[in-house]
Design an enzyme around this catalytic site. Structure first.
Site, mmCIF file in Angstrom:
data_model
loop_
_atom_site.group_PDB
_atom_site.id
_atom_site.type_symbol
_atom_site.label_atom_id
_atom_site.label_comp_id
_atom_site.label_asym_id
_atom_site.label_seq_id
_atom_site.Cartn_x
_atom_site.Cartn_y
_atom_site.Cartn_z
ATOM 1 N N SER A 140 0.808 -1.218 0.000
ATOM 2 C CA SER A 140 0.000 0.000 0.000
ATOM 3 C C SER A 140 0.845 1.274 0.000
ATOM 4 O O SER A 140 1.620 1.519 -0.918
ATOM 5 C CB SER A 140 -0.959 -0.037 1.195
ATOM 6 O OG SER A 140 -1.876 1.019 1.148
ATOM 7 N N ASN A 167 -7.902 8.910 6.357
ATOM 8 C CA ASN A 167 -6.787 8.741 5.426
ATOM 9 C C ASN A 167 -7.230 8.596 3.976
ATOM 10 O O ASN A 167 -6.395 8.493 3.074
ATOM 11 C CB ASN A 167 -5.920 7.548 5.831
ATOM 12 C CG ASN A 167 -6.679 6.221 5.817
ATOM 13 O OD1 ASN A 167 -7.650 6.045 5.101
ATOM 14 N ND2 ASN A 167 -6.226 5.278 6.630
#
Length: 660
Positions: A180, A496
């Site tokens: 990620s 986020n």
């Protein structure tokens, strides 16, 4: 020789506290190594094999009396004929963190032909467990660490994903290799369940169990223990889709994954380089092909076609709101967004105007380096190379394109962030308007799911201005997703930028069966239908979420300045404090991690601090992976946040809880 008394079967597995685990590790290190036990006589060994064979799979001591039947055997390069002896002279009987039996010479379990445990044993020899001495834990993001530590773990993920597919009746399971938003030297691996959701939480401990088998014998025994415990029919077929991001270590990990899948006879389909959300899409699409509502075509091309068609339908009565610049974090989102653009309108009133920056996938070292969603959100700053003019719209993906945040600069320049909270309120507002205009308000409810980290102003805006329900849950996408799935329409985004919108099956049916009573209702209903296809409902998806935001801004005729003006964020601070033992801090059940049960006096102290400040809010939450706690503070004024954090820090020091 008399039969041995059967060893009691272990109870259902439970995670032990971290402190107890460290004590066990210390006992292991201090224990004198035992000498290997002498090999049993051939007749006794054969008898144990026969008993295991007849029972198919058993975890009881093997007892047999008829040596005439030839037992199943297999060979390995190291041993010739497979025996039940420990693989290493350093062997000593032990139990791991789940109180499950690991390798013992008299409790080894075998399937009738010995094929799959042989495969697991051989795969574990080909990809040995790192000699790090540490334990691995499957978390929300799966396993994630330095790439060189992952081959063995990835092989075991292959073993478990195949087991999961068989347990789910042969449905497709997904495996994604990615780290990620982490740096290029890191990597990770995670499992995707049949409907494109995260791995069922109960199975996370099974993944951890397999990853912590220390040698090939333990690996084979752990595999067969789970087969027995989970009642997995090894004769059933299994199928796994897998893909990876652009990290160079991905090729190495794919080999390990294939070894684990091959070891247990699982059909595998390699989709090469994809974004994480694309793999989630493919898994759900594959498992819904024979249903009344297929999710989409089972191909990467099908993903683009579905989103493009939905975008065009949702923009039927709107015009794109100018240029958008997308920072792709030098990750997999860059080539996939370029492919997406080939399917979107390039001319006419609905022409898409997207400029792509930070697309250097040929330079692995720049992945997520001073760019990407995490860099922008955590640092509250623009990415390197930013050249935007005041009020120009920018967005950033993360390395595997499952997060997105928007932002812009005012004159000055003054940085303004439009994060996951802002995307959630924008989406909830627009969907709520469409539901009302379509005449469906009395037939469905909309809920917005947040965590304790959501800004207090966003919560007030949702409840007071949008008149929608807010639910707060524990941190982590899996918690948000499951909570959102309980509503007719569940909107969830972490701050986020990871999130999506879920429509329940009943809600989708109501939307598609609803009969509009006016042209205005028909227009709203058509747009709402388009959104149900535009949104990737399996997981947060930067490309899908970006198109959703662009559709909403165009339909509402919003600029980024008007979007920002919907509410004003409360000043807040977030700090990380290193502690000697994070397990001392226990969140109160049902509090969504906003209150502590232990230490109780520490929660009392937090409450005493918070009441001093206008609109004050603070909480302490232990990390799930390291000995740190995260401290969040929020108040009406910025200087109040600073004072609150100072008082909380002093409380840690006064109680000698913090470490330097």
């Amino acid at each position: 020789m008399g039969a041995k008394a059967p060893r009691q079967k272990s109870q259902n597995p439970h995670l032990l506290r971290a402190a107890a685990l460290r004590d066990e590790q210390e006992r292991r290190r201090s224990r004198t190594r035992r000498q290997p036990q002498p090999a049993p006589l051939a007749e006794q060994e054969r008898a144990r094999f026969i008993q295991a064979w007849l029972a198919n799979v058993t975890l009881l001591p093997f007892v047999g009396t008829d040596p005439r039947l030839r037992p199943p055997t297999f060979t390995t390069p190291a041993e010739g004929r497979r025996s039940l002896e420990p693989a290493s002279p350093e062997f000593e009987p032990r139990r791991n963190r789940f109180d499950r039996p690991l390798h013992r010479y008299h409790t080894m379990a075998f399937s009738p032909d010995g094929k799959y445990e042989k495969g697991v044993h051989d795969a574990a020899e080909q990809f040995p467990r790192p000699k790090t001495g540490k334990d691995y834990v499957y978390g929300t993001a799966g396993f994630r660490m330095k790439a060189e530590e992952l081959p063995y773990i990835t092989m075991q993920v292959g073993v478990l994903s195949g087991m999961r597919s068989r347990k789910c009746g042969g449905q497709v399971i997904g495996v994604m290799i990615t780290a990620s938003h982490n740096k290029a030297e890191d990597n990770g691996v995670k499992i995707v369940d049949p409907q494109g959701e995260m791995l069922e939480q109960e199975w996370e401990k099974h993944a951890t169990y397999l990853a912590n088998a220390v040698d090939p014998s333990e690996a084979a025994n752990a595999y067969m223990w789970l087969v027995k415990e989970l009642k997995v029919d090894q004769k059933k077929p299994g199928k796994v889709f897998f893909a990876r991001d652009t990290r160079p270590s991905g090729e190495m990990l794919v080999k390990a994954l294939k070894a684990g899948l091959s070891a247990t006879g699982i059909e595998a389909c390699d989709y090469g380089i994809l974004t994480t959300p694309q793999l989630h899409y493919l898994v759900k699409a594959a498992n819904t092909q024979d249903t009344s509502h297929p999710y989409g075509e089972v191909s990467e091309e099908g993903y683009y076609k579905k989103l493009a068609a939905a975008y065009k339908a949702a923009m039927d009565n709107a015009k794109p709101a100018g240029q958008l610049t997308v920072d792709c974090a030098n990750g997999v989102g860059a080539p996939k967004l370029k492919e997406m653009l080939k399917h979107l309108p390039s001319e006419g009133k609905r022409a898409v105007n997207i400029r792509i920056v930070n697309d250097r996938i040929d330079k692995p070292e720049v992945l997520n380096e001073k760019c990407g969603a995490d860099h922008v959100k955590s640092g509250q700053r623009v990415p390197d190379g930013f050249d935007g003019k005041p009020y120009e719209r920018w967005a950033s993906y993360d390395g595997d394109a499952d997060r997105i945040v928007y932002y812009f600069n005012e004159e000055g320049p003054v940085f303004r962030l439009l994060d996951g909270d802002r995307i959630a309120t924008l989406a909830a507002s627009f969907i709520g308007e469409l539901v009302h205009k379509a005449g469906l308000s009395d037939k469905m409810t909309i809920a917005v799911v947040q965590t304790a980290y959501a800004n207090g102003s966003s919560t007030k805006y949702i409840e007071q201005n949008l008149k929608l329900k807010v639910e707060c849950t524990a941190t982590g996408v899996k918690h948000l997703h499951h909570t959102a799935a309980r509503s007719d329409v569940g909107v969830y985004f972490e701050a986020n930028g990871h999130g999506t919108v879920l429509f329940s099956p009943q809600t989708l049916k109501r939307i598609h069966n609803h009969k509009p009573e006016s042209p205005a209702q028909l227009e709203a209903l058509d747009t709402l239908k388009a959104l149900t296809d535009l949104i990737n409902q399996t997981v947060g998806d930067a490309i899908s979420d970006m198109l959703l935001v662009e559709v909403i801004l165009a339909n509402k005729e919003y600029s980024v300045k008007e979007w920002l003006a919907t509410y004003t964020d409360m000043p807040n601070r977030l700090a990380k404090v290193r502690v000697a033992d994070r397990t001392m801090f226990v969140c109160r059940p049902g509090s969504a991690e906003r209150k502590l049960d232990e230490p109780k006096e520490f929660q009392d102290m937090i409450d005493a601090v918070v009441v001093k400040y206008k609109d004050g809010r603070a909480f302490v939450r232990p990390s799930g992976t390291e000995d740190v706690v995260r401290v969040y503070a929020e108040a009406a004024e910025s200087f109040d946040c600073d004072h609150m954090m100072l008082e909380l820090n002093q409380a840690f020091e006064a109680r000698k809880l913090a470490q330097a």
